[in-house]
Design an enzyme around this catalytic site. Sequence first.
Site, PDB file in Angstrom:
ATOM      1  N   GLU A 157       3.428  11.571 -15.925  1.00 31.93           N
ATOM      2  CA  GLU A 157       4.225  12.500 -16.745  1.00 31.93           C
ATOM      3  C   GLU A 157       3.457  12.977 -17.972  1.00 31.93           C
ATOM      4  OE1 GLU A 157       8.116  10.883 -17.480  1.00 31.93           O
ATOM      5  OE2 GLU A 157       8.477  10.460 -15.371  1.00 31.93           O
ATOM      6  N   GLU A 310       9.671   8.365  -6.963  1.00 32.01           N
ATOM      7  CA  GLU A 310      11.041   7.874  -7.121  1.00 32.01           C
ATOM      8  C   GLU A 310      12.007   8.987  -6.777  1.00 32.01           C
ATOM      9  OE1 GLU A 310      11.736   6.488 -11.055  1.00 32.01           O
ATOM     10  OE2 GLU A 310      10.041   5.101 -11.044  1.00 32.01           O
TER      11      GLU A 310
END
Length: 401
Positions: A157, A310
């Site tokens: 991220e 995820e």
Amino acid sequence: MPVGVAVVAAVLGTASIAGGLADRDRKNLEAATSQRAVAVPTCEVTDGNSLIPRPGSALFGVNLNLDAKPLAQYAADLGHKPAVSVSFADFPYTEQERTHLQQAAAQVRADGHIMLLTLEPKQGLAAVTPDVINALVKDLVSINGQGVPVIVRLAHEMNGSWYPWSQQPVEYKAMFTQVADAVHTGAPGSAMMWAPNYAGGYPFAGGQFESTAGSADFAALDTDHDGALTMADDPYAPYYPGDGVVDWVGMSLYHWGAKYPWGENEIPEANKFADQLTGTYVGANGDDSLLPDFYGVYGKDHNKPVAIPETAALYNPAAGGAAEIDIKRLWWEQVFSPQIHTRFPNLKMINWFEWDKNEVEVKGRIDWTTTNSPSIQGAFTAALPDWLQYGQGTSCRPTEE
């Protein structure tokens, strides 16, 4: 390094939401600790090529709350050993965290296949020194030698604005390259994953670590050269370290709901999963159709295997609205649909977020799980498609320390 050497190192937290992650990371590490002696096998180091899913398949993995459910219990509930399992560590990590990683490897060796290791440079990119990198490679070699391949998801991220390594593309790419070169050379049973945040809402203005005008990083991020960072700027390309050091690419995709504020129980919109993966989603953050096609650019053009580190669908037990089974079923039906499998042949890993926890963004408990309720567990396991590949464990013969 050949394409397909790595599967994702697990994403920490939700796909586009900052904050509330430290407790999750720490608990997962703590849960990996055992007081028993460790059975340590001597194994031939796995060739990274052997981690590539067979043609026409994708690895199925889990981000599991090991405090609430051991990996062995999850495997029993699922009916399969997961192909991938999550571990976390700061980078550099402490001696205690190093012990936790070794213990986590023992769990993966017994009840899974591949460790997904997310490394977080919480002290900043400058803290990733040559000594830190060398220590990592040594530990990877040790874990690989015990029969556990490791996939390093490094500084995930990075295009967000909430981490100490955020929005620093120049320094980030240099750091990633240094680590990747060392891992590829020194730990052939391990590999590297590059995993930005889903860019709906980019450039995530207001975050603690957002890029500031006038810096070299800001100039690199201003891809349309208009003097401002907006959704018109490419939210991925400035951070990409290059095909030579990236083995896999990944992006976590969740159903948080259909509209902000989060916390309402809402049915997933049709085609949401595919639309997010390709940058054509129109929903919670407005029109995200200005985003690049992540799958098209990195899965097809760069010819990298794509991972969903995820995924899960939000259910709030304290709220009304749609029923839990309907929300979760309609999400996994999208993720596991034959159309997804056919349309995205380079989608090679899907990792479920199996947590029941308090979420800062909702200010309450959210149940993301699919195996805690018998009725949902039965429906979920029945829906698992035959193109998923699971863990087979190690054939190494352990000896007691």
